[in-house]
Design a protein around this motif. Sequence first.
Motif, PDB file in Angstrom:
ATOM      1  N   THR A 159       0.805  -1.219   0.000  1.00  0.00           N
ATOM      2  CA  THR A 159       0.000   0.000   0.000  1.00  0.00           C
ATOM      3  C   THR A 159       0.841   1.273   0.000  1.00  0.00           C
ATOM      4  O   THR A 159       0.329   2.342  -0.360  1.00  0.00           O
ATOM      5  N   CYS A 160       2.114   1.179   0.387  1.00  0.00           N
ATOM      6  CA  CYS A 160       2.953   2.377   0.360  1.00  0.00           C
ATOM      7  C   CYS A 160       3.230   2.832  -1.071  1.00  0.00           C
ATOM      8  O   CYS A 160       3.689   3.951  -1.292  1.00  0.00           O
ATOM      9  N   PRO A 164      -2.434   7.500  -0.440  1.00  0.00           N
ATOM     10  CA  PRO A 164      -3.068   7.275   0.866  1.00  0.00           C
ATOM     11  C   PRO A 164      -4.487   7.811   0.913  1.00  0.00           C
ATOM     12  O   PRO A 164      -4.913   8.583   0.046  1.00  0.00           O
ATOM     13  N   TYR A 168      -9.459   1.802  -3.129  1.00  0.00           N
ATOM     14  CA  TYR A 168      -9.007   1.198  -4.379  1.00  0.00           C
ATOM     15  C   TYR A 168      -9.854  -0.020  -4.737  1.00  0.00           C
ATOM     16  O   TYR A 168     -10.391  -0.702  -3.854  1.00  0.00           O
ATOM     17  N   ASN A 250      -6.840   2.166   1.382  1.00  0.00           N
ATOM     18  CA  ASN A 250      -5.458   2.414   1.758  1.00  0.00           C
ATOM     19  C   ASN A 250      -5.426   3.566   2.745  1.00  0.00           C
ATOM     20  O   ASN A 250      -5.562   4.729   2.383  1.00  0.00           O
TER      21      ASN A 250
END
Length: 283
Positions: A159-160, A164, A168, A250
């Motif tokens: 997820t990085c 953010p 999704y 996320n």
Amino acid sequence: MALTESEAVGLIYALPEECIAGVLSFTSPPDACRSSSVSTNFRSAAESDAVWESFLPPQYKSIISRSADSSSSLCFSSKKELYLHLCDHPLLIDEGKKSFWLEKRTGKICYMLSPKDLLIVWMENPYYWRWTSLPDARFPEVAELIDVWWLEIRGKINTCMLSPATLYKAYLVFNLSGSHNGFVNLPIEAEVGGHSRTVFLDAKQGGVRVYNPRAEMGYCQALRWREEDGGRPKKRGDGWLEVELGEFFNGGDDDEVEISVLEVKAGVCKSGLIVHGIEIRPN
């Protein structure tokens, strides 16, 4: 003494370009484009690199550096040109195993994982799968199913790598060859981030039975499902099909989201599936 409306508007028009650009950087790309019609100052601010740099993801330079095209074809005269290019021209990164682009309305990060970035069971066996090149594919090679009973495709993304505070969705992007077999009304188990749902890879509507000719006691086992439990594929603008596998939020943590496509229960021989990849984009 209160200002009249015309005096207030006049003060806005008189704002320095840097102030206008600072305000526009907190809006969105569509808002910035619309503001260009307000005045010459607004147009200049809306086209400035300061505004469009704010719409690009913080890690865009690092992502671009992972592309073979980073030094030559990505030289633009403005950040706005770069932004629009990344929206309209997906960039191959990580040795061509991923495709990266931006959602034009928000600037949020999108990816497609190529078949070579996925775990496809039996992919190494040329009797079951093969690599093929297609002119309308985003990647140099895609995976074509020859013949399997056990269909299993898995992918994952950290997820990085994504934007953010964003919801999704994951999609299987694929096609079915003219000689495909075994997918008509066949329920497929899709899972994203631990949440599963049933999907179908053919567009035909209406629930039917799928029989298992290898069931014990010499009889056929009927698998039933409700049509509303499953998602059907849709035709994309690029000519491929896509089916929604699931969604995840996320929240900005450093997590790994696993995505899978599985059919191992029906005892049906399957062929003719062409896997383009798994696409992950904002809802």
